[in-house]
Design an enzyme around this catalytic site. Structure first.
Site, PDB file in Angstrom:
ATOM      1  N   ASP A   3      66.440  15.283  31.473  1.00  0.00           N
ATOM      2  CA  ASP A   3      64.251  15.473  31.077  1.00  0.00           C
ATOM      3  C   ASP A   3      64.343  14.138  30.612  1.00  0.00           C
ATOM      4  O   ASP A   3      63.629  13.765  31.238  1.00  0.00           O
ATOM      5  CB  ASP A   3      63.922  17.129  30.515  1.00  0.00           C
ATOM      6  CG  ASP A   3      62.815  17.173  30.543  1.00  0.00           C
ATOM      7  OD1 ASP A   3      62.463  16.748  31.366  1.00  0.00           O
ATOM      8  OD2 ASP A   3      62.131  18.674  29.811  1.00  0.00           O
ATOM      9  N   HIS A   9      56.581  21.274  37.565  1.00  0.00           N
ATOM     10  CA  HIS A   9      56.908  21.892  36.797  1.00  0.00           C
ATOM     11  C   HIS A   9      56.268  22.707  36.324  1.00  0.00           C
ATOM     12  O   HIS A   9      54.914  22.865  36.471  1.00  0.00           O
ATOM     13  CB  HIS A   9      56.615  20.418  35.029  1.00  0.00           C
ATOM     14  CG  HIS A   9      57.372  19.036  34.835  1.00  0.00           C
ATOM     15  ND1 HIS A   9      57.778  18.027  36.141  1.00  0.00           N
ATOM     16  CD2 HIS A   9      58.031  19.378  33.928  1.00  0.00           C
ATOM     17  CE1 HIS A   9      58.314  17.430  35.268  1.00  0.00           C
ATOM     18  NE2 HIS A   9      59.024  18.277  34.028  1.00  0.00           N
ATOM     19  N   HIS A  49      62.915  12.169  32.923  1.00  0.00           N
ATOM     20  CA  HIS A  49      62.078  10.940  33.325  1.00  0.00           C
ATOM     21  C   HIS A  49      62.355   9.757  32.506  1.00  0.00           C
ATOM     22  O   HIS A  49      63.293   9.436  31.596  1.00  0.00           O
ATOM     23  CB  HIS A  49      61.118  11.792  32.268  1.00  0.00           C
ATOM     24  CG  HIS A  49      60.456  12.963  32.727  1.00  0.00           C
ATOM     25  ND1 HIS A  49      59.290  13.607  32.888  1.00  0.00           N
ATOM     26  CD2 HIS A  49      60.919  14.208  32.567  1.00  0.00           C
ATOM     27  CE1 HIS A  49      59.676  14.732  33.864  1.00  0.00           C
ATOM     28  NE2 HIS A  49      59.829  15.088  33.213  1.00  0.00           N
ATOM     29  N   HIS A  79      66.295  15.772  37.548  1.00  0.00           N
ATOM     30  CA  HIS A  79      65.529  16.465  36.372  1.00  0.00           C
ATOM     31  C   HIS A  79      65.824  15.453  35.540  1.00  0.00           C
ATOM     32  O   HIS A  79      65.610  15.748  34.083  1.00  0.00           O
ATOM     33  CB  HIS A  79      64.416  17.652  36.421  1.00  0.00           C
ATOM     34  CG  HIS A  79      63.663  18.274  34.918  1.00  0.00           C
ATOM     35  ND1 HIS A  79      62.918  18.869  35.965  1.00  0.00           N
ATOM     36  CD2 HIS A  79      62.861  17.293  34.274  1.00  0.00           C
ATOM     37  CE1 HIS A  79      61.466  18.434  35.461  1.00  0.00           C
ATOM     38  NE2 HIS A  79      62.036  17.725  34.320  1.00  0.00           N
ATOM     39  N   HIS A 134      62.149  23.275  35.663  1.00  0.00           N
ATOM     40  CA  HIS A 134      62.489  24.288  34.792  1.00  0.00           C
ATOM     41  C   HIS A 134      62.248  25.840  35.354  1.00  0.00           C
ATOM     42  O   HIS A 134      63.967  26.832  35.667  1.00  0.00           O
ATOM     43  CB  HIS A 134      61.791  24.719  33.239  1.00  0.00           C
ATOM     44  CG  HIS A 134      61.746  23.572  32.546  1.00  0.00           C
ATOM     45  ND1 HIS A 134      62.710  22.919  32.180  1.00  0.00           N
ATOM     46  CD2 HIS A 134      61.432  21.790  32.906  1.00  0.00           C
ATOM     47  CE1 HIS A 134      62.294  21.816  31.454  1.00  0.00           C
ATOM     48  NE2 HIS A 134      61.071  20.711  31.861  1.00  0.00           N
ATOM     49  N   GLY A 191      53.651  16.924  33.188  1.00  0.00           N
ATOM     50  CA  GLY A 191      52.391  17.361  32.150  1.00  0.00           C
ATOM     51  C   GLY A 191      52.281  18.906  31.424  1.00  0.00           C
ATOM     52  O   GLY A 191      53.035  19.951  31.750  1.00  0.00           O
ATOM     53  N   GLU A 207      57.578  26.682  32.305  1.00  0.00           N
ATOM     54  CA  GLU A 207      58.544  25.826  31.116  1.00  0.00           C
ATOM     55  C   GLU A 207      58.050  27.239  30.229  1.00  0.00           C
ATOM     56  O   GLU A 207      58.671  27.410  29.159  1.00  0.00           O
ATOM     57  CB  GLU A 207      58.619  24.385  31.293  1.00  0.00           C
ATOM     58  CG  GLU A 207      59.135  24.212  30.353  1.00  0.00           C
ATOM     59  CD  GLU A 207      59.014  22.323  29.798  1.00  0.00           C
ATOM     60  OE1 GLU A 207      58.441  21.504  30.926  1.00  0.00           O
ATOM     61  OE2 GLU A 207      59.832  21.758  28.994  1.00  0.00           O
TER      62      GLU A 207
HETATM   63 ZN   LIG Z   1      60.301  17.206  33.070  1.00  0.00          ZN
END
Ligand SMILES: [Zn+2]
Length: 364
Positions: free
Chosen positions: A295, A214, A17, A15, A238, A184, A217
């Site tokens: 992340d 996602h 980005h 995970h 998460h 998002g 979280e």
């Molecule tokens: Zn993420």
């Protein structure tokens, strides 16, 4: 910072980005080259403006992308280069396999509506973005010896992009792309149930494209339930709030659901209050299936070691647990079975474990 790594053995990261893992030097370079205004002139200043040292609200976190994405988005050379440099970064962290994710739309400047980052219209489509990222990742794989695959992100607030996201997953399947994600703001009401997202995930199921979402979280356990039941997710990004719903948590444990945990990110985004026990401690206690991940290391001024240090020093994580969670990460990766087997063999060997050994604590 020179520090002995908390876990100095091969690692798997699931995970992270791409657009949260760019070198500040590269942002400055393309800002200057393309005449895109940036909030700083030096690497140090830029790091301090983009990076976070203490918790911020979600809008504060998202504002960070507005600073630097215009320097990278809509530039062929920049898009390919950030992918290449990403692999170099992971090689230095001792990562042997990584799945990197991004939204193709957020790096495009043509055939994308609405236009991201107030860019002028250009000629780079989301499709070409994926092709450029693939080239950068594949050259990086070759030069730095890290195995890399990618995951394409749908964005919760733009369900109209999702059909193209899954179409690109199909087109570039096995050319680094192995899965789909939904990223998002998960607090957007009913965003897991927007038809654009649901249909894209149904299409992913039909075409053997792996799925992560996602969820849980900042959002509630209900978001996790929707990800599992409506979007048929195979992993949860998460997923901490799962533990607020004991029945759901028990069900996911029984199904060996994988949680992609990002502890340092959770501290800085405020999704975890450090005065409370991080849910990953519960996951460890219950021998759940989870991984440790960065992340957005650019924004969190971190490396993968930051997450390992945090769990080792503040949560009592041991070498044995680090081995177990990396083996689980490999098993829950989106690689085809034969490549998964190879990756597992590499880890067993590096960890001094017999080749076919099951992960410690794994359910029979
Ligand atoms: Zn993420």
């Amino acid at each position: 910072m020179t520090q002995t790594p908390a876990f100095d053995k091969p690692k798997v990261e699931l995970h992270v980005h791409l657009d949260g893992s760019i070198k500040p030097e590269t942002i400055l370079y393309y800002g200057r080259k393309r005449g895109v205004a940036l909030p700083a002139d030096t690497v140090e200043e830029l790091k301090n403006i983009i990076g976070m040292d203490k918790p911020l609200t979600l809008p504060g976190f998202l504002a960070k992308f507005d600073y630097y994405m215009p320097a990278i988005a809509g530039c062929r050379e920049a898009i390919k280069r950030i992918a290449y440099e990403f692999v170099e970064m992971k090689a230095k962290e001792g990562v042997v396999y990584v799945e990197v994710r991004y939204s193709p739309h957020l790096l495009a400047n043509y055939k994308v509506e609405p236009m991201p980052w107030n860019q002028p219209k250009g000629d780079i489509t989301p499709d070409e973005v994926v092709s450029l990222v693939n080239q950068g990742l594949q050259e990086g794989e070759r030069d730095f010896g890290v195995k890399v695959r990618s995951i394409l992100c749908c964005m919760r607030h733009e369900p109209s992009w999702s059909a193209e996201v899954v179409a690109l997953c199909k087109k570039y399947q096995h050319q680094t792309v192995v899965g789909i994600d939904l990223a998002g703001d998960e607090t957007i009401a009913d965003s897991s149930l927007f038809p654009g997202h649901v249909q894209a995930y149904e299409e992913a199921v039909r075409n053997g494209i792996h799925r992560t979402v996602h969820a849980g979280e900042a959002g509630t356990a209900e978001r996790v339930k929707e990800a599992v039941d409506n979007l048929k997710t195979e992993r949860v990004g998460h997923g901490y709030h799962t533990v607020d719903d004991e029945a759901l948590y028990k069900r996911l444990l029984e199904n060996n659901m994988h949680f992609e945990v990002c502890p340092w990110s959770n501290y800085l985004t405020g999704s975890w209050n450090p005065d409370t026990e991080h849910p990953v401690v519960r996951f460890k206690r219950d021998q759940a299936n989870y991984s440790l991940n960065t992340d957005d290391p650019l924004i969190f001024k971190s490396t993968l070691d930051t997450d390992y240090q945090l769990t080792k020093q503040k949560m009592g994580f041991t070498e044995e647990e680090f081995k177990r969670l990396n083996i689980n990460a490999a098993k829950s990766s989106f690689l085809p079975e034969d490549e998964k087997r190879e990756l597992l063999d590499l880890l067993y060997k590096a960890y001094g474990m017999p080749p076919a050994a099951p992960a410690a604590g794994q359910q029979p």
